[in-house]
Design a protein around this motif. Structure first.
Motif, PDB file in Angstrom:
ATOM      1  N   PHE A   1       0.848  -1.199   0.000  1.00 55.19           N
ATOM      2  CA  PHE A   1       0.000   0.000   0.000  1.00 55.19           C
ATOM      3  C   PHE A   1       0.883   1.249   0.000  1.00 55.19           C
ATOM      4  O   PHE A   1       0.682   2.187  -0.774  1.00 55.19           O
ATOM      5  CB  PHE A   1      -0.902  -0.033   1.235  1.00 55.19           C
TER       6      PHE A   1
ATOM      7  N   PHE B   1      -0.779  -1.653  -5.972  1.00 53.64           N
ATOM      8  CA  PHE B   1      -2.121  -1.852  -5.413  1.00 53.64           C
ATOM      9  C   PHE B   1      -2.783  -3.119  -5.949  1.00 53.64           C
ATOM     10  O   PHE B   1      -3.653  -3.688  -5.284  1.00 53.64           O
ATOM     11  CB  PHE B   1      -2.982  -0.614  -5.653  1.00 53.64           C
TER      12      PHE B   1
ATOM     13  N   VAL C   1      -1.782  -5.416  -3.412  1.00 51.04           N
ATOM     14  CA  VAL C   1      -2.566  -5.235  -2.185  1.00 51.04           C
ATOM     15  C   VAL C   1      -3.876  -6.022  -2.270  1.00 51.04           C
ATOM     16  O   VAL C   1      -4.227  -6.766  -1.346  1.00 51.04           O
ATOM     17  CB  VAL C   1      -2.868  -3.736  -1.921  1.00 51.04           C
TER      18      VAL C   1
ATOM     19  N   SER D   1      -8.630  -0.174  -0.849  1.00 48.96           N
ATOM     20  CA  SER D   1      -7.567  -0.413  -1.826  1.00 48.96           C
ATOM     21  C   SER D   1      -8.148  -0.641  -3.217  1.00 48.96           C
ATOM     22  O   SER D   1      -7.543  -0.242  -4.228  1.00 48.96           O
ATOM     23  CB  SER D   1      -6.715  -1.604  -1.393  1.00 48.96           C
TER      24      SER D   1
END
Length: 456
Positions: free
Chosen positions: A325, A344, A347, A357
């Protein structure tokens, strides 16, 4: 039988005074404090160290009276011998994130688990001030007047230290973090008394600073107190085993929102984190703190300095969601949208139920499309066909945002920002196949949500 009756009576006679031992006589205690104050104010009596020692003992006795005979882990039966029966017993009471049986007494509430004391909260005091602090002040005055009193003050100061330490423990257990922090800080202050004979415990400063850091989320002033105490702990040579003291210090400086000192605080936070990273290179929390500092708006450094640190941390722990992140945030701050998107994606691979996210991933695609669109608008096109062709490329990037934003909405349908973003984006792409239907859907949801917001 006669002997048995007498034996039972004897037990009752002995138990009765114990059952009443915790009852505080407020008027009598106040009278003792008033007399102690009058004695030190008297020209003749106040010139003697013994008078100040007596005042200290009177104030300590008043401070500790409600809890002097109980301790954490004390069984219920033993507690009732010294406290008597509770005025009320309440089952399933929530406190500090836990559930207890609450025993209500005139001066405090005791919280039990598995038939033993876990913590308590004092609900009434003899005077509305820190009586133990007055005791410490009195002991220090006695030593100032006659340093030969040190031998007499040793036990008294140790009592005070234990009193504050215990208060810190029970307040922390009760989730009263500011109260716990104050108590631990006072325990260390007792140790700083010139008459204190034992060793200092700088961990008191660390725990106090840490707890003020936690409380800072609700009370900005606690960040200032936390920074002072954690700095003092470092200056005393104390660090915790993992070096998290640097991370908490960063939080204290980062959390202070006063704009007049914001830049200086960010620089101080950066310096501390860099110092901590040098000593604890494997502490990923310190790296996370640096990410926040470097990506803030305070211009304290070049974010590219952090890439190597972050990637090193991810090599050690490739499933660290927070680090991915943070990596995405760093690259976004550098306007490197491809790397921020790649981060991301990692993530949401680790946590596919992270609505925030998912939203950011969609937002970064929009940012990438916006950047390309801005670049296109600066070009000198010779034909509409060439311009339209480049605009197709922009729209293709925007289209990639939709699935992630829709997933974010699915995970958190109450988020107004996600719905608004979908509405605006779908309107921008309304000529693309199947998107007008999406626009109608999210525009309707947006209008309904907006109407509710206006009614509130």
């Amino acid at each position: 039988m006669k002997k048995l009756i007498f034996a039972v009576m004897a037990v009752m006679v002995m138990a009765a005074p114990m059952a009443n031992a915790q009852k505080v006589n407020k008027d009598a205690t106040l009278a003792k404090l008033t007399k102690a104050d009058a004695d030190v104010a008297d020209a003749k009596k106040g010139s003697k160290a013994a008078t100040w020692i007596n005042r200290g003992k009177a104030y300590y006795a008043a401070a500790s009276a409600p809890t002097k005979d109980i301790f954490v882990g004390m069984p219920l039966a033993e507690m009732e011998l010294v406290m008597g029966k509770a005025e009320a017993t309440n089952e399933g009471v929530a406190l500090g994130g836990k559930t207890y049986t609450e025993m209500v007494y005139p001066w405090l509430k005791i919280y039990m688990t598995n038939g033993a004391i876990s913590t308590w909260v004092v609900t009434q005091t003899v005077k509305d001030e820190d009586l133990a602090a007055v005791a410490l002040e009195s002991y220090n005055k006695a030593y100032e007047m006659d340093d030969k009193t040190a031998s007499k003050l040793g036990d008294a100061l140790k009592e005070l230290e234990n009193y504050y330490s215990q208060n810190g423990n029970v307040a922390m257990e009760a989730g009263l973090y500011a109260d716990a922090a104050y108590a631990y800080a006072q325990a260390y202050k007792v140790q700083e008394s010139p008459a204190f004979a034992g060793e200092k415990t700088p961990s008191y400063l660390y725990y106090a600073g840490y707890l003020y850091t936690i409380d800072g989320a609700n009370n900005n002033d606690s960040y200032v107190k936390g920074a002072d105490l954690l700095t003092k702990a470092l200056e005393s040579g104390y660090t915790d085993e993992e070096g998290n003291i640097y991370y908490y210090l960063y939080h204290c400086y980062y959390g202070q929102t006063d704009s007049s000192v914001r830049v200086a605080n960010m620089q101080r936070a950066k310096d501390l984190l860099m110092e901590g990273l040098a000593k604890y290179p494997k502490n990923d929390r310190i790296v996370e703190g640096l990410i926040n500092v470097y990506t803030s708006d305070s211009n304290v450094g070049d974010p590219t300095e952090l890439i190597k640190m972050v990637d090193g941390a991810l090599e050690r722990d490739p499933q660290n969601k927070d680090m991915w992140f943070g990596r995405g945030r760093i690259f976004y701050s550098m306007k490197n949208y491809d790397e921020s998107i790649a981060s991301f994606k990692k993530v949401v691979e680790i946590d596919p139920n992270d609505a925030q996210s998912m939203y950011f991933l969609g937002y970064f695609y929009i940012a990438k499309g916006d950047a390309l669109n801005e670049e296109i608008n600066k070009r000198d096109y010779k034909s509409a066909a060439a311009y339209n062709e480049d605009q197709k490329g922009v729209n293709a990037i925007y289209m990639e945002a939709i699935p992630y934003l829709e997933k974010a909405y699915e995970l958190n349908p109450e988020d107004f920002t996600t719905v608004e973003t979908l509405k605006v984006l779908c309107f921008r792409l309304r000529d693309e196949a199947g998107i007008m239907e999406k626009y109608d859907k999210y525009n309707k949801i947006f209008e309904e949500m907006n109407a509710k917001r206006q009614q509130q």
